[in-house]
Enzyme design. Structure first.
Site, mmCIF file in Angstrom:
data_model
loop_
_atom_site.group_PDB
_atom_site.id
_atom_site.type_symbol
_atom_site.label_atom_id
_atom_site.label_comp_id
_atom_site.label_asym_id
_atom_site.label_seq_id
_atom_site.Cartn_x
_atom_site.Cartn_y
_atom_site.Cartn_z
ATOM 1 N N GLU A 33 0.823 -1.207 0.000
ATOM 2 C CA GLU A 33 0.000 0.000 0.000
ATOM 3 C C GLU A 33 0.863 1.266 0.000
ATOM 4 O OE1 GLU A 33 -3.044 0.224 -0.596
ATOM 5 O OE2 GLU A 33 -3.664 -1.864 -0.370
ATOM 6 N N GLN A 38 0.442 6.823 -5.311
ATOM 7 C CA GLN A 38 0.905 7.657 -6.433
ATOM 8 C C GLN A 38 1.843 6.910 -7.384
ATOM 9 O OE1 GLN A 38 2.194 10.811 -3.598
ATOM 10 N NE2 GLN A 38 0.927 12.177 -4.818
ATOM 11 N N GLY A 77 10.491 7.001 -6.647
ATOM 12 C CA GLY A 77 10.002 8.363 -6.439
ATOM 13 C C GLY A 77 9.345 8.579 -5.092
ATOM 14 N N TYR A 78 9.005 9.860 -4.822
ATOM 15 C CA TYR A 78 8.363 10.234 -3.546
ATOM 16 C C TYR A 78 9.117 9.572 -2.373
ATOM 17 C CZ TYR A 78 4.584 11.773 -6.596
ATOM 18 O OH TYR A 78 3.850 12.393 -7.580
ATOM 19 N N TYR A 116 -6.500 6.005 4.745
ATOM 20 C CA TYR A 116 -6.624 5.010 3.674
ATOM 21 C C TYR A 116 -5.788 3.753 3.964
ATOM 22 C CZ TYR A 116 -5.288 2.551 -0.526
ATOM 23 O OH TYR A 116 -5.007 1.549 -1.405
ATOM 24 N N ASP A 134 -9.668 5.975 -1.646
ATOM 25 C CA ASP A 134 -8.523 6.533 -2.370
ATOM 26 C C ASP A 134 -9.037 7.187 -3.643
ATOM 27 O OD1 ASP A 134 -9.159 4.404 -4.031
ATOM 28 O OD2 ASP A 134 -7.113 3.619 -4.157
ATOM 29 N N CYS A 188 -13.482 1.688 -14.291
ATOM 30 C CA CYS A 188 -13.950 3.077 -14.218
ATOM 31 C C CYS A 188 -12.737 4.002 -14.148
ATOM 32 C CB CYS A 188 -14.865 3.253 -12.996
ATOM 33 S SG CYS A 188 -15.753 4.814 -12.963
ATOM 34 N N CYS A 198 -19.875 -1.739 -18.795
ATOM 35 C CA CYS A 198 -19.814 -1.614 -17.334
ATOM 36 C C CYS A 198 -20.984 -2.326 -16.655
ATOM 37 C CB CYS A 198 -19.814 -0.137 -16.940
ATOM 38 S SG CYS A 198 -19.730 0.107 -15.151
ATOM 39 N N CYS A 204 -25.674 4.124 -12.875
ATOM 40 C CA CYS A 204 -24.645 5.171 -12.841
ATOM 41 C C CYS A 204 -25.228 6.521 -13.258
ATOM 42 C CB CYS A 204 -23.488 4.787 -13.760
ATOM 43 S SG CYS A 204 -22.147 6.000 -13.768
#
Length: 343
Positions: A33, A38, A77-78, A116, A134, A188, A198, A204
């Site tokens: 997780e 990102q 990254g990050y 989250y 999320d 989605c 879908c 929807c």
């Protein structure tokens, strides 16, 4: 709960086989997780597998050095995620005797674990009936129920979490949460969602009202700044190269780099030479060579970095230089690492 049943049926037929779905070990779930924040699944997966190979347990991760962790994280990254990951591993290993807390509220006490991530671990590892929210969940719920609340607003998380909790199947919280996230990831999608095929098309609101392209609403725009980095590859006659650790807060904290001159705009070559010679006396320099005349553009979430490298050959030995062949042992920002591999 027609929405929930339709979603779970879809998930049983369409879920991807991902390595972290083969376990209920909270360490593995937590690791995945954090990496998936990102970051696309395809990019995160090999890092996840390498981390588990290097650090099979949270205690192994806690006992590693920060440099080991950052080196293994290199390119993902990050990097604050990696530093928080290491800190949390120590917290679990030493404060919780190597056992992850088993409840949502206790998990929130861990560094780098927000609502989250805590919900994901609690539901998937421990079957706690708490919904995850999320970006994928925002999108699915906003479109299906026609929610026009700005997801960048302070009230959005509370509103969407409450809605997700009303839909959650308390007997199958892990499956429901993974189904909802998976549905947003591969069905989605942000662009070109598969609305015609879908299974939730029947209810929807966004599809009915032709609002698929405008939901979810997100009005807050990220301001992107331009920065100009000039790295000095300083090498002495023994082929040792000068490195420094990036200790200031901000991007790439605690990673290594070549000495850096940052300018507010794209500086002329003559101006850079003067700056370089103000740092290194001209009598110690044999030559200065511009290694890439066209700047490398490296895009971050809030910044565009324009990067150039300059080879500076000295005529005297460096006191603290690193042998050229040892450079790859250090954790670098990926743009510098790629430069080293190329040049």
């Amino acid at each position: 709960m027609e929405f929930t049943n339709s979603l779970l049926i879809w998930y049983l037929e369409n879920q991807r086989e991902l390595p972290w779905r083969q376990t209920r070990d909270p360490y593995c779930i937590w690791l995945s997780e954090i990496m998936l924040q990102q970051t696309r699944v395809a990019q995160a997966t090999p890092y996840y597998l390498r981390f588990l190979e290097a650090f099979p347990t949270v205690v192994d991760l806690a006992e590693a050095s920060e440099e080991q962790v950052l080196k293994l994280w290199q390119g993902l990254g990050y990097y604050s995620r990696a530093r928080n990951l290491h800190h949390t591993a120590k917290q679990v290993a030493f404060d919780y005797q190597g056992q992850f807390p088993k409840s949502y509220h206790e998990l929130l006490k861990l560094k780098g674990v927000g609502a989250y991530t805590a919900a994901a671990i609690a539901s998937i590892a421990f079957d706690e009936a708490v919904a995850v929210v999320d970006g994928n969940v925002y999108r699915v719920l906003a479109r299906f129920f026609g929610v026009e609340t700005d997801i960048a607003s302070t009230s959005a998380q509370k509103e969407f979490t409450a809605l997700a909790n009303t839909l959650l199947d308390p007997k199958r919280p892990a499956q429901f949460n993974q189904a909802l996230m998976e549905f947003g990831a591969i069905q989605c999608t942000p662009k070109n969602p598969q609305c015609i095929q879908c299974p939730l098309q029947w209810g929807c609101v966004a599809y009915r009202d032709q609002k698929v392209d405008i939901l979810p609403v997100k009005t807050k725009k990220t301001k992107v700044t331009d920065r100009y980095f000039h790295y000095l590859v300083i090498e002495d006659p023994q082929r040792k190269i000068l490195l420094e650790k990036r200790t200031e807060k901000g991007i790439w904290h605690n990673l290594y780099q070549f000495p850096l001159i940052e300018t507010t705009s794209s500086s002329a070559w003559e101006d850079l030479q003067q700056k370089i010679e103000s740092i290194w006396p001209s009598e110690t320099i044999n030559s200065i060579v511009e290694m890439n005349k066209t700047a490398i553009l490296h895009k971050l979430s809030h910044q565009n970095l324009y990067i150039r490298f300059y080879k500076i050959s000295l005529n005297k030995e460096l006191a603290t230089g690193v042998p050229r062949e040892s450079l790859e042992d250090y954790p670098f920002p990926i743009v510098i690492y790629n430069f080293i591999k190329t040049y």
